[in-house]
Design a protein around this motif. Structure first.
Motif, short mmCIF file in Angstrom:
data_model
loop_
_atom_site.label_atom_id
_atom_site.label_comp_id
_atom_site.label_asym_id
_atom_site.label_seq_id
_atom_site.Cartn_x
_atom_site.Cartn_y
_atom_site.Cartn_z
N ALA A 282 -8.31 -2.51 -2.56
CA ALA A 282 -7.15 -2.00 -1.47
C ALA A 282 -5.99 -1.42 -2.03
O ALA A 282 -5.61 -0.50 -1.70
CB ALA A 282 -6.74 -2.98 -0.35
N VAL A 283 -5.52 -2.10 -3.08
CA VAL A 283 -4.48 -1.64 -3.83
C VAL A 283 -4.67 -0.21 -4.62
O VAL A 283 -3.78 0.52 -4.78
CB VAL A 283 -3.91 -2.77 -4.94
CG1 VAL A 283 -2.83 -2.08 -5.81
CG2 VAL A 283 -3.40 -4.06 -4.13
N ALA B 235 -2.39 11.19 -3.88
CA ALA B 235 -2.92 12.68 -3.13
C ALA B 235 -1.95 13.14 -2.57
O ALA B 235 -1.83 14.49 -2.55
CB ALA B 235 -4.39 12.28 -2.49
N LEU B 236 -1.13 12.41 -1.87
CA LEU B 236 0.06 12.95 -0.91
C LEU B 236 0.92 13.63 -1.76
O LEU B 236 1.49 14.66 -1.45
CB LEU B 236 0.55 11.86 0.00
CG LEU B 236 -0.20 11.52 1.18
CD1 LEU B 236 0.50 10.25 1.87
CD2 LEU B 236 -0.13 12.54 2.05
N VAL B 237 1.28 13.03 -3.13
CA VAL B 237 2.39 13.45 -4.03
C VAL B 237 1.80 14.83 -4.42
O VAL B 237 2.43 16.07 -4.48
CB VAL B 237 2.43 12.77 -5.13
CG1 VAL B 237 3.43 13.27 -6.31
CG2 VAL B 237 3.47 11.45 -4.49
N ARG B 238 0.38 14.90 -4.70
CA ARG B 238 -0.24 16.43 -5.17
C ARG B 238 -0.13 17.39 -4.33
O ARG B 238 0.13 18.55 -4.27
CB ARG B 238 -1.47 16.09 -5.91
CG ARG B 238 -1.73 15.31 -7.05
CD ARG B 238 -3.16 15.18 -7.41
NE ARG B 238 -3.26 14.09 -8.55
CZ ARG B 238 -3.48 14.46 -9.75
NH1 ARG B 238 -3.57 15.58 -9.97
NH2 ARG B 238 -3.37 13.39 -10.45
N HIS C 255 8.57 12.29 4.44
CA HIS C 255 8.81 10.90 4.86
C HIS C 255 7.34 10.28 4.56
O HIS C 255 7.12 9.09 4.52
CB HIS C 255 9.30 10.79 6.20
CG HIS C 255 8.59 11.18 7.32
ND1 HIS C 255 8.59 12.77 7.59
CD2 HIS C 255 7.50 10.77 8.31
CE1 HIS C 255 7.62 12.99 8.60
NE2 HIS C 255 7.11 11.99 8.86
N HIS C 256 6.15 11.00 4.76
CA HIS C 256 4.84 10.44 4.51
C HIS C 256 4.85 10.05 3.36
O HIS C 256 4.11 9.19 2.88
CB HIS C 256 3.78 11.54 4.88
CG HIS C 256 3.71 11.55 6.45
ND1 HIS C 256 2.72 11.97 7.20
CD2 HIS C 256 4.63 11.45 7.57
CE1 HIS C 256 2.89 12.04 8.75
NE2 HIS C 256 3.99 11.80 8.59
N ALA D 139 4.18 6.36 1.63
CA ALA D 139 2.97 6.11 0.99
C ALA D 139 3.31 5.50 -0.46
O ALA D 139 2.84 4.59 -1.23
CB ALA D 139 2.08 7.40 0.90
N LEU D 140 4.37 6.07 -0.96
CA LEU D 140 4.71 5.80 -2.32
C LEU D 140 5.32 4.17 -2.51
O LEU D 140 4.98 3.60 -3.35
CB LEU D 140 5.64 6.67 -3.23
CG LEU D 140 5.33 8.02 -3.51
CD1 LEU D 140 6.25 8.95 -3.82
CD2 LEU D 140 4.28 7.86 -4.65
#
Length: 106
Positions: free
Chosen positions: A47-48, A57-60, A71-72, A76-77
């Motif tokens: 899970a971690v 993936a969001l940062v990329r 803000h997403h 997530a970070l």
């Protein structure tokens, strides 16, 4: 997990209480824990890892401007950081407990 119905109180005097309740069985949590402690730890680490991969993936996607709200990415970070910090705390406590057991006199 299923919940069995409670027998009506009208029949309490007819038979001993142990016979009305039914046979004694092990709790469901014990039956579900067949994987053991190691499996629980591996599920937690999985899970971690999933949270870290999601944040990466969001940062990329944010870096290449795929219309990802900042803000997403921030949430997530932070969620990934907190999950990793918790995993490190658990690891530290497990190592501390192991060392304590190894130092015990028999």
């Amino acid at each position: 997990m299923t919940i069995e119905a409670i027998p009506p109180l009208a029949n309490v005097g007819a038979a001993p209480l142990a016979m009305q309740i039914g046979p004694v069985t092990s709790p469901p949590a014990v039956e579900q824990a067949a994987g053991g402690f190691g499996a629980m730890l591996m599920n937690g680490l999985g899970a971690v890892n999933a949270k870290l991969e999601n944040a990466d993936a969001l940062v990329r996607r944010f870096a290449v401007d795929e219309n990802v709200p900042v803000h997403h990415v921030t949430m997530a970070l932070e969620e990934a950081r907190l999950s990793l910090e918790l995993a490190m705390q658990v690891r530290g406590r497990l190592v501390e407990g192991y060392r304590e057991l190894m130092n015990m006199q028999l």
